[in-house]
Design an enzyme around this catalytic site. Structure first.
Site, PDB file in Angstrom:
ATOM      1  N   GLY A  84       0.799  -1.224   0.000  1.00 15.23           N
ATOM      2  CA  GLY A  84       0.000   0.000   0.000  1.00 15.23           C
ATOM      3  C   GLY A  84       0.824   1.262   0.000  1.00 15.23           C
ATOM      4  N   CYS A  85       2.128   1.113  -0.040  1.00 18.74           N
ATOM      5  CA  CYS A  85       3.013   2.271  -0.071  1.00 18.74           C
ATOM      6  C   CYS A  85       3.561   2.430  -1.486  1.00 18.74           C
ATOM      7  CB  CYS A  85       4.174   2.083   0.903  1.00 18.74           C
ATOM      8  SG  CYS A  85       3.646   1.947   2.623  1.00 18.74           S
ATOM      9  N   ALA A  86       3.698   3.671  -1.914  1.00 17.82           N
ATOM     10  CA  ALA A  86       4.237   3.939  -3.247  1.00 17.82           C
ATOM     11  C   ALA A  86       5.713   3.561  -3.326  1.00 17.82           C
ATOM     12  CB  ALA A  86       4.055   5.407  -3.610  1.00 17.82           C
ATOM     13  N   SER A  87       6.415   3.694  -2.220  1.00 16.79           N
ATOM     14  CA  SER A  87       7.831   3.333  -2.182  1.00 16.79           C
ATOM     15  C   SER A  87       7.982   1.998  -1.456  1.00 16.79           C
ATOM     16  CB  SER A  87       8.632   4.435  -1.482  1.00 16.79           C
ATOM     17  OG  SER A  87       8.072   4.704  -0.217  1.00 16.79           O
TER      18      SER A  87
END
Length: 136
Positions: free
Chosen positions: A49-52
């Site tokens: 769920g994190c872009a990074s």
């Protein structure tokens, strides 16, 4: 229900009037963290769920939460550092009682993160809460 360390962070942020200074301070907090050892950067510790890329590794020492983390993005590393200040040292039952959104709002983070970063921050908080709930 913030920890004394988080109250100190709030005071630091109140001193920094400009958001760019606050942003730099968050990044500096991330840079000051010890690096997460490579063997702990595994699928089990990766936060979806994190872009990074984000990894959180939690332990319970003396009945208190202690987690470390890492990210490939400087600002996200700083957000991990902020979450460590907010949650580390709490008993598992206390973690769920923290209103993370309100506490982070005291830093102005809610208003200055992109939608992607906000989603990632929520995913990290959810992982911390799930880990604490399993221990409680």
């Amino acid at each position: 229900m913030a920890t004394p360390a988080f109250e100190e962070l709030v005071e630091d942020f109140e001193f920094l009037e400009d958001w760019e200074d606050r942003y730099r301070h968050v990044i500096d907090l991330g840079k000051a963290m010890d690096p997460l050892p490579e063997p702990l950067r595994v699928p089990a510790t990766k936060v979806d769920g994190c872009a990074s890329q984000v990894w959180l590794h939690a332990q319970f020492e003396g009945g208190k939460l202690h987690f470390d983390g890492a990210s490939d993005a400087m600002i996200v590393s700083g957000l991990i550092a902020v979450l460590r200040i907010l949650f580390n040292g709490l008993a598992p039952a206390e973690v769920g009682k923290v209103d993370a959104k309100a506490e982070l709002g005291r830093l102005g983070l809610n208003d200055h993160l992109s939608a992607q970063r906000s989603n990632g921050l929520r995913a990290m908080i959810e992982r911390i809460r799930e880990t604490a709930a399993q221990e409680a």
